[in-house]
Design a protein around this motif. Structure first.
Motif, PDB file in Angstrom:
ATOM      1  N   ARG A  37       4.647  56.347 -10.226  1.00  0.00           N
ATOM      2  CA  ARG A  37       4.570  55.600  -8.971  1.00  0.00           C
ATOM      3  C   ARG A  37       4.045  54.185  -9.214  1.00  0.00           C
ATOM      4  NH1 ARG A  37       6.888  56.359  -4.412  1.00  0.00           N
ATOM      5  NH2 ARG A  37       5.089  55.673  -3.243  1.00  0.00           N
ATOM      6  N   LYS A  38       3.092  54.045 -10.126  1.00  0.00           N
ATOM      7  CA  LYS A  38       2.555  52.721 -10.426  1.00  0.00           C
ATOM      8  C   LYS A  38       3.632  51.842 -11.057  1.00  0.00           C
ATOM      9  CE  LYS A  38      -1.203  50.218 -12.481  1.00  0.00           C
ATOM     10  NZ  LYS A  38      -2.527  50.251 -13.006  1.00  0.00           N
ATOM     11  N   ARG A  39       4.422  52.418 -11.976  1.00  0.00           N
ATOM     12  CA  ARG A  39       5.524  51.658 -12.577  1.00  0.00           C
ATOM     13  C   ARG A  39       6.530  51.227 -11.517  1.00  0.00           C
ATOM     14  NH1 ARG A  39       7.309  55.610 -16.031  1.00  0.00           N
ATOM     15  NH2 ARG A  39       5.367  56.319 -16.913  1.00  0.00           N
ATOM     16  N   LEU A  40       6.864  52.114 -10.608  1.00  0.00           N
ATOM     17  CA  LEU A  40       7.799  51.805  -9.532  1.00  0.00           C
ATOM     18  C   LEU A  40       7.262  50.682  -8.642  1.00  0.00           C
ATOM     19  CD1 LEU A  40      10.386  52.506  -7.914  1.00  0.00           C
ATOM     20  CD2 LEU A  40       8.972  54.123  -6.625  1.00  0.00           C
ATOM     21  N   LEU A  41       5.991  50.758  -8.311  1.00  0.00           N
ATOM     22  CA  LEU A  41       5.380  49.709  -7.483  1.00  0.00           C
ATOM     23  C   LEU A  41       5.360  48.360  -8.192  1.00  0.00           C
ATOM     24  CD1 LEU A  41       2.441  51.670  -5.832  1.00  0.00           C
ATOM     25  CD2 LEU A  41       4.528  50.852  -4.735  1.00  0.00           C
ATOM     26  N   ASN A  42       5.101  48.366  -9.488  1.00  0.00           N
ATOM     27  CA  ASN A  42       5.120  47.108 -10.243  1.00  0.00           C
ATOM     28  C   ASN A  42       6.510  46.488 -10.258  1.00  0.00           C
ATOM     29  OD1 ASN A  42       2.402  46.974 -10.856  1.00  0.00           O
ATOM     30  ND2 ASN A  42       2.621  48.134 -12.748  1.00  0.00           N
ATOM     31  N   SER A  43       7.531  47.312 -10.410  1.00  0.00           N
ATOM     32  CA  SER A  43       8.894  46.764 -10.393  1.00  0.00           C
ATOM     33  C   SER A  43       9.262  46.258  -9.004  1.00  0.00           C
ATOM     34  CB  SER A  43       9.903  47.799 -10.877  1.00  0.00           C
ATOM     35  OG  SER A  43      10.043  48.846  -9.954  1.00  0.00           O
ATOM     36  N   LYS A  44       8.815  46.961  -7.959  1.00  0.00           N
ATOM     37  CA  LYS A  44       9.044  46.491  -6.588  1.00  0.00           C
ATOM     38  C   LYS A  44       8.322  45.165  -6.333  1.00  0.00           C
ATOM     39  CE  LYS A  44      11.607  49.358  -4.281  1.00  0.00           C
ATOM     40  NZ  LYS A  44      12.872  48.902  -3.731  1.00  0.00           N
ATOM     41  N   ARG A  45       7.135  45.023  -6.894  1.00  0.00           N
ATOM     42  CA  ARG A  45       6.374  43.783  -6.741  1.00  0.00           C
ATOM     43  C   ARG A  45       7.164  42.606  -7.300  1.00  0.00           C
ATOM     44  NH1 ARG A  45       1.418  44.360  -9.847  1.00  0.00           N
ATOM     45  NH2 ARG A  45       0.569  45.352  -7.995  1.00  0.00           N
ATOM     46  N   MET A  46       7.675  42.776  -8.493  1.00  0.00           N
ATOM     47  CA  MET A  46       8.454  41.699  -9.107  1.00  0.00           C
ATOM     48  C   MET A  46       9.735  41.422  -8.317  1.00  0.00           C
ATOM     49  SD  MET A  46       6.527  40.658 -11.415  1.00  0.00           S
ATOM     50  CE  MET A  46       7.650  39.452 -12.097  1.00  0.00           C
ATOM     51  N   GLU A  47      10.350  42.480  -7.828  1.00  0.00           N
ATOM     52  CA  GLU A  47      11.570  42.344  -7.031  1.00  0.00           C
ATOM     53  C   GLU A  47      11.297  41.553  -5.745  1.00  0.00           C
ATOM     54  OE1 GLU A  47      14.294  45.437  -4.540  1.00  0.00           O
ATOM     55  OE2 GLU A  47      13.746  46.047  -6.578  1.00  0.00           O
ATOM     56  N   LEU A  48      10.205  41.875  -5.067  1.00  0.00           N
ATOM     57  CA  LEU A  48       9.851  41.162  -3.832  1.00  0.00           C
ATOM     58  C   LEU A  48       9.521  39.693  -4.097  1.00  0.00           C
ATOM     59  CD1 LEU A  48       7.648  43.783  -1.962  1.00  0.00           C
ATOM     60  CD2 LEU A  48       9.848  42.878  -1.222  1.00  0.00           C
ATOM     61  N   LYS A  49       8.762  39.453  -5.164  1.00  0.00           N
ATOM     62  CA  LYS A  49       8.413  38.066  -5.493  1.00  0.00           C
ATOM     63  C   LYS A  49       9.669  37.248  -5.779  1.00  0.00           C
ATOM     64  CE  LYS A  49       4.899  37.234  -8.186  1.00  0.00           C
ATOM     65  NZ  LYS A  49       3.934  37.332  -9.289  1.00  0.00           N
ATOM     66  N   ASN A  50      10.615  37.832  -6.509  1.00  0.00           N
ATOM     67  CA  ASN A  50      11.845  37.112  -6.828  1.00  0.00           C
ATOM     68  C   ASN A  50      12.746  36.963  -5.604  1.00  0.00           C
ATOM     69  OD1 ASN A  50      11.073  36.821  -9.498  1.00  0.00           O
ATOM     70  ND2 ASN A  50      12.080  38.716 -10.128  1.00  0.00           N
ATOM     71  N   LYS A  51      12.845  38.008  -4.793  1.00  0.00           N
ATOM     72  CA  LYS A  51      13.737  37.997  -3.631  1.00  0.00           C
ATOM     73  C   LYS A  51      13.306  36.970  -2.589  1.00  0.00           C
ATOM     74  CE  LYS A  51      15.657  41.067  -0.093  1.00  0.00           C
ATOM     75  NZ  LYS A  51      15.705  42.458   0.394  1.00  0.00           N
ATOM     76  N   TYR A  52      12.000  36.889  -2.327  1.00  0.00           N
ATOM     77  CA  TYR A  52      11.496  35.990  -1.284  1.00  0.00           C
ATOM     78  C   TYR A  52      10.909  34.698  -1.838  1.00  0.00           C
ATOM     79  CZ  TYR A  52      12.315  39.947   1.736  1.00  0.00           C
ATOM     80  OH  TYR A  52      12.911  40.978   2.415  1.00  0.00           O
ATOM     81  N   GLY A  53      11.000  34.510  -3.133  1.00  0.00           N
ATOM     82  CA  GLY A  53      10.528  33.275  -3.750  1.00  0.00           C
ATOM     83  C   GLY A  53       9.050  33.014  -3.525  1.00  0.00           C
ATOM     84  N   MET A  54       8.255  34.050  -3.588  1.00  0.00           N
ATOM     85  CA  MET A  54       6.814  33.912  -3.342  1.00  0.00           C
ATOM     86  C   MET A  54       6.120  33.411  -4.602  1.00  0.00           C
ATOM     87  SD  MET A  54       6.070  37.476  -1.361  1.00  0.00           S
ATOM     88  CE  MET A  54       4.714  37.029  -0.307  1.00  0.00           C
ATOM     89  N   SER A  55       5.170  32.545  -4.376  1.00  0.00           N
ATOM     90  CA  SER A  55       4.343  32.119  -5.498  1.00  0.00           C
ATOM     91  C   SER A  55       3.335  33.222  -5.801  1.00  0.00           C
ATOM     92  CB  SER A  55       3.611  30.818  -5.156  1.00  0.00           C
ATOM     93  OG  SER A  55       2.652  31.061  -4.142  1.00  0.00           O
TER      94      SER A  55
END
Length: 122
Positions: A37-55
């Motif tokens: 679950r932690k690995r999945l959340l980390n990949s989702k974190r990167m996906e969200l940062k890239n998708k929404y262009g968050m700093s």
């Protein structure tokens, strides 16, 4: 030794052994699931940062707000120490009180082991 002292020592030893075995089982059942679950959340974190262009700063602020509701701030819950604590909690609350288990549509192996352990204690 007096007979009563031997009996008391035996009961303490049996209870402690039971707790250690329960903690080891919870650790084995839940630790891998929590890590995945932690690995999945980390990949989702990167996906969200890239998708929404968050700093990084914006994401950390958003994460801080979300983490205020996190129930396990001490780290991994299902390592041996957390599992041992949970086994103690199961014994003390179920033996001395009413069993209330709310089963959702998905009950993982840890849920079933808790149920079986609780019934065995009664």
């Amino acid at each position: 030794m007096k007979r009563q002292n031997v009996r008391t020592l035996s009961l303490i030893l049996c209870m402690f052994t039971y707790l250690l075995v329960g903690a080891a089982v919870f650790d084995a059942l839940e630790s891998d699931f929590e890590t995945s679950r932690k690995r999945l959340l980390n990949s989702k974190r990167m996906e969200l940062k890239n998708k929404y262009g968050m700093s990084d700063e914006d994401y950390k602020e958003l994460e801080w707000v979300v983490l205020q509701a996190e129930p396990h701030r001490s780290g991994h819950q299902w390592k041996f120490a957390g599992s041992f604590y949970f086994a103690i909690t199961v014994i003390t609350t179920i033996v001395s009180g009413i069993i209330v288990i709310q089963l959702s549509d998905y009950c993982n192996p840890g849920c079933w082991f808790t149920l079986i352990q609780a019934v065995r204690l009664l």
